[in-house]
Design an enzyme around this catalytic site. Structure first.
Site, PDB file in Angstrom:
ATOM      1  CG  ASP A 253      28.722  74.691  -2.995  1.00 28.41           C
ATOM      2  OD1 ASP A 253      28.090  75.519  -2.322  1.00 28.41           O
ATOM      3  OD2 ASP A 253      28.331  74.249  -4.096  1.00 28.41           O
ATOM      4  CB  SER A 254      29.548  79.179   0.870  1.00 29.33           C
ATOM      5  OG  SER A 254      29.508  78.417   2.060  1.00 29.33           O
TER       6      SER A 254
ATOM      7  CG  ASP B  48      26.640  72.383  -0.300  1.00 29.58           C
ATOM      8  OD1 ASP B  48      25.457  71.991  -0.388  1.00 29.58           O
ATOM      9  OD2 ASP B  48      26.953  73.593  -0.218  1.00 29.58           O
TER      10      ASP B  48
ATOM     11  CE  LYS C 155      23.227  73.297   0.996  1.00 27.90           C
ATOM     12  NZ  LYS C 155      23.500  73.902  -0.315  1.00 27.90           N
TER      13      LYS C 155
ATOM     14  CD  GLU D 276      23.575  74.810  -5.500  1.00 31.18           C
ATOM     15  OE1 GLU D 276      23.495  75.244  -6.669  1.00 31.18           O
ATOM     16  OE2 GLU D 276      24.345  75.290  -4.653  1.00 31.18           O
TER      17      GLU D 276
ATOM     18  CD  GLU E 233      21.360  80.865  -1.634  1.00 26.83           C
ATOM     19  OE1 GLU E 233      21.707  79.669  -1.563  1.00 26.83           O
ATOM     20  OE2 GLU E 233      22.167  81.803  -1.794  1.00 26.83           O
TER      21      GLU E 233
HETATM   22  O1  KIV Z   1      27.215  76.664   0.339  1.00 22.98           O
HETATM   23  C1  KIV Z   1      26.542  77.192   1.243  1.00 22.98           C
HETATM   24  O2  KIV Z   1      27.068  77.749   2.207  1.00 22.98           O
HETATM   25  C2  KIV Z   1      25.096  77.141   1.123  1.00 22.98           C
HETATM   26  C3  KIV Z   1      24.311  78.008   2.058  1.00 22.98           C
HETATM   27  C4  KIV Z   1      24.410  79.394   1.605  1.00 22.98           C
HETATM   28  C5  KIV Z   1      22.927  77.559   2.213  1.00 22.98           C
HETATM   29  O3  KIV Z   1      24.565  76.456   0.292  1.00 22.98           O
END
Ligand code: KIV
Length: 276
Positions: A56-57, A95, A124, A126, A193
């Site tokens: 989600d970056s 994510d 993934k 959090e 992280e």
């Molecule tokens: O969203 C993302 O790119 C991430 C990485 C920084 C691990 O969660």
């Protein structure tokens, strides 16, 4: 169909969760990177990356937001589907965006979307102990899970900024317990992280599942970075753990090759990328 997909040799079978578990046991570093579209997916695949994350970056590096919070399910499904089309060998993790797993039912239907529409092989999410019920629900439906702890960017407005986590001994001990609890609940990978190097080592030894780090020191089973950071095209200040692999590289492919080689020979992360 992308040309590289047709040219794959049989001796490079796709990476699976079993491959990643074996790599942990055999202490072969796992190279991971983010990608957001089919062309870069093909490029990082050709560079020999083991795991690709549709992070989600993308809210920051693709959409230009200052955090990952605005990213929606539709956004991430769109990018995941594009990345999945460009990949052959790497294991694809996608994510779950902010508030897409607030309840058990929401988590199940959104994770199913990421796998069925987005082509993800793992999702993934959090959070630590507060996510145990969601992790159990996903695991009991055979949905592979990567649990992201330490600095969790979706909580940025709650924790007051992007800061190193787990520096005092109470916080460090709770994080070790969190990682164990997530593994017991069914998490298949733990992602750490922005934590001190020593804590990264302790958590990696405390769990049997592969541990991937970003700013978590050299002892984790694998390393991940944001693609645009290593290509030096992220706007603004980059975190301490970022290494610009475009410096001295002829093109993007060479930069990603250098990143993979550095993870594999453990020259990345160096002390200047780590936290105490
Ligand atoms: O969203 C993302 O790119 C991430 C990485 C920084 C691990 O969660």
């Amino acid at each position: 169909m992308y040309k590289h997909l047709e040219n794959r040799a049989r001796e490079t079978p796709p990476v699976t969760l079993t491959t990643l578990q074996k790599m942990k046991v055999e202490r072969e570093p796992i190279s991971c990177i983010t990608a957001y579209d089919a062309s870069f997916a093909a490029l990082v695949d050709n560079a020999g990356v083991d795991v690709v994350l549709v992070g989600d970056s993308l809210g920051m590096v693709i959409q230009g937001h200052s955090t990952t919070v605005p990213v929606t399910m539709d956004d991430i499904v769109y990018h995941s589907r594009a990345v999945a089309r460009g990949l052959y060998r790497p294991f694809l993790i996608t994510d779950m965006p902010f508030m897409s797993y607030a309840t058990r039912d929401q988590a199940l239907s959104n994770a199913a979307r990421l796998m069925q529409e987005g082509g993800a092989k793992m999702v993934k999410l959090e959070g630590g102990v507060n996510q145990l019920n969601v992790v159990r629900a996903l695991a009991s439906n055979d949905i592979p899970i990567c649990a992201h702890i330490g600095l969790t960017p979706q909580s940025v407005h709650k924790i007051g900024g992007f800061r190193v986590q787990g520096r005092d001994s109470n916080a460090a001990n709770s994080m070790i317990e969190e990682a164990r609890a997530l593994e017991d609940a069914g998490a298949d990978i733990v992602l750490l992280e922005c934590i001190p190097t020593e804590l990264g080592r302790q958590i990696t030894e405390a769990v049997e599942v592969p541990v991937i780090g970003i700013g978590a020191g050299p002892s984790t089973d694998g390393q991940i970075l944001v693609l645009y950071d290593i290509l030096d095209i992220t706007l603004g200040r980059t975190p301490r753990f970022v290494q610009n692999y475009m410096e001295g590289a002829a093109n993007c492919a060479e930069a990603v090759n250098r990143y993979v080689a550095a993870v594999k020979d453990r020259s990345y992360p160096a002390p200047e990328h780590c936290f105490e």
